[in-house]
Scaffold this active site. Structure first.
Site, PDB file in Angstrom:
ATOM      1  N   GLU A  28     -29.005 -18.553  45.383  1.00 16.94           N
ATOM      2  CA  GLU A  28     -29.355 -19.619  43.895  1.00 16.94           C
ATOM      3  C   GLU A  28     -30.113 -19.333  42.933  1.00 16.94           C
ATOM      4  OE1 GLU A  28     -29.915 -23.781  46.654  1.00 16.94           O
ATOM      5  OE2 GLU A  28     -32.102 -23.206  45.973  1.00 16.94           O
TER       6      GLU A  28
ATOM      7  N   LYS B 248     -34.916 -33.160  47.849  1.00 23.05           N
ATOM      8  CA  LYS B 248     -35.573 -33.282  45.941  1.00 23.05           C
ATOM      9  C   LYS B 248     -36.554 -34.037  46.362  1.00 23.05           C
ATOM     10  CE  LYS B 248     -32.276 -30.349  43.888  1.00 23.05           C
ATOM     11  NZ  LYS B 248     -31.696 -29.691  43.116  1.00 23.05           N
TER      12      LYS B 248
ATOM     13  N   ASN C  79     -31.267 -30.932  50.747  1.00 24.97           N
ATOM     14  CA  ASN C  79     -32.102 -30.952  49.604  1.00 24.97           C
ATOM     15  C   ASN C  79     -32.173 -31.391  49.749  1.00 24.97           C
ATOM     16  OD1 ASN C  79     -34.570 -30.294  48.440  1.00 24.97           O
ATOM     17  ND2 ASN C  79     -34.257 -28.620  46.809  1.00 24.97           N
TER      18      ASN C  79
ATOM     19  N   GLY D 124     -27.770 -28.225  39.750  1.00 22.32           N
ATOM     20  CA  GLY D 124     -28.339 -29.046  39.523  1.00 22.32           C
ATOM     21  C   GLY D 124     -26.927 -29.943  38.269  1.00 22.32           C
TER      22      GLY D 124
ATOM     23  N   GLU E 234     -36.775 -24.921  41.377  1.00 18.58           N
ATOM     24  CA  GLU E 234     -37.682 -25.537  40.662  1.00 18.58           C
ATOM     25  C   GLU E 234     -39.705 -25.603  40.621  1.00 18.58           C
ATOM     26  OE1 GLU E 234     -35.791 -28.960  42.491  1.00 18.58           O
ATOM     27  OE2 GLU E 234     -34.172 -28.487  41.096  1.00 18.58           O
TER      28      GLU E 234
ATOM     29  N   SER F  15     -24.469 -26.040  42.842  1.00 17.18           N
ATOM     30  CA  SER F  15     -23.757 -27.125  42.436  1.00 17.18           C
ATOM     31  C   SER F  15     -22.274 -27.381  43.496  1.00 17.18           C
ATOM     32  CB  SER F  15     -23.306 -26.773  40.486  1.00 17.18           C
ATOM     33  OG  SER F  15     -23.953 -27.283  40.397  1.00 17.18           O
TER      34      SER F  15
ATOM     35  N   HIS G  51     -38.085 -21.926  46.402  1.00 14.80           N
ATOM     36  CA  HIS G  51     -36.965 -22.495  45.810  1.00 14.80           C
ATOM     37  C   HIS G  51     -37.547 -22.556  43.894  1.00 14.80           C
ATOM     38  CE1 HIS G  51     -34.530 -26.433  43.682  1.00 14.80           C
ATOM     39  NE2 HIS G  51     -33.970 -25.786  45.318  1.00 14.80           N
TER      40      HIS G  51
END
Ligand code: PEP
Length: 255
Positions: A170, A12, A10, A176, A100, A215, A98
């Site tokens: 996730e 992003k 991904n 991140g 985010e 991560s 996701h």
């Protein structure tokens, strides 16, 4: 049932056209060198076609989108990209839900469920992301959050739809942050997700690939992928460095 590992990149909102092209070629070369691992690259949508071409040229890896519109068909939906458009650009997969997008684009469980359905309607394989925040984990709510997020999609599309879908656990606190879930934490969550599916259909539950994301790096991938219910990874930061990502793909190939 043995499940073929899958590792998805991904990217992003990163890369220029030139960087995307180079990275895709390097990842494709790495993927072509490893047997029995499915590799998926999800670039920014504007680079779907060049990245797809670079992957196809080296016969290493499939193309996916980072998101897809919940709307099927065409129309006055400025900025949206439909599943059919992703297919038309050569895409096979689409990430939906996701964290985010859940956190910053207001995508709730019902919206994610509609996106899952729209992706499949277009012939895409959804990669459905679920995961709890740190606050939810500390409050002992992890299982309830996963059940709610997965349950909303199950209610919308039914268990049969999971025969052609991928799940990704996730934990939000691991994305991140450099702080991965431990292999034991990942395994517990994955087993819980599989059990939720098994309550509706044991065979489908057994066949669904459940990726871990948060991560993952070259140096912690092997121990995560060694867990029974961890069938690969969804990789953010480390997918922007071909050497790191290819080492993660290789680690998946060893399990
Ligand atoms: C992600 O973006 O889905 C992700 C897991 O990111 P990272 O690998 O950087 O934690």
């Amino acid at each position: 049932m043995p499940r073929t590992p899958l590792v998805a990149a991904n990217w992003k909102m990163h890369t220029t056209h030139e960087e995307a092209d180079r990275l895709a070629r390097e990842i494709a070369a790495g993927a072509a060198a490893v047997q029995d691992v499915d590799v998926v690259v999800c670039p920014p949508s504007c680079y779907l076609m060049p990245v797809g071409a670079a992957l196809a040229e080296r016969k290493g890896g499939a193309l996916g989108s980072q998101d897809v519109s919940e709307i099927v068909g065409t129309g006055a939906h400025t900025g949206d990209i439909s599943g059919a458009m992703v297919r038309d650009c050569g895409g096979t997969y689409a990430i939906v839900g996701h964290s985010e997008r859940r956190a910053t684009r207001g995508e709730d469980d019902a919206c994610v469920a509609r996106k899952f359905e729209a992706a499949q309607a277009a012939g895409l394989i959804p990669i459905l992301c679920v995961g709890e925040t740190l606050e939810e984990r500390d409050g002992g709510e992890t299982d309830a959050v996963l059940a709610r997020q997965l349950g909303a999609v199950l209610e919308q599309v039914g268990i049969a739809a999971f025969a052609t879908a991928v799940l990704a656990y996730e934990p939000v606190w691991a994305i991140g942050t450099g702080r991965s879930a431990s292999p034991e934490q990942a395994q517990a969550a994955h087993a819980r997700l599989r059990a939720t599916l098994a309550a509706s259909d044991a065979k489908i539950a057994d066949s669904v690939r459940i990726l871990y994301g948060g991560s993952v790096k070259a140096d912690n991938a092997a121990e995560l992928f060694a867990q029974d219910d961890v069938d690969g990874g969804l990789i953010g930061g480390a997918s922007l460095k071909a050497e790191q990502f290819n080492a993660i793909v290789k680690a998946a190939g060893n399990h």
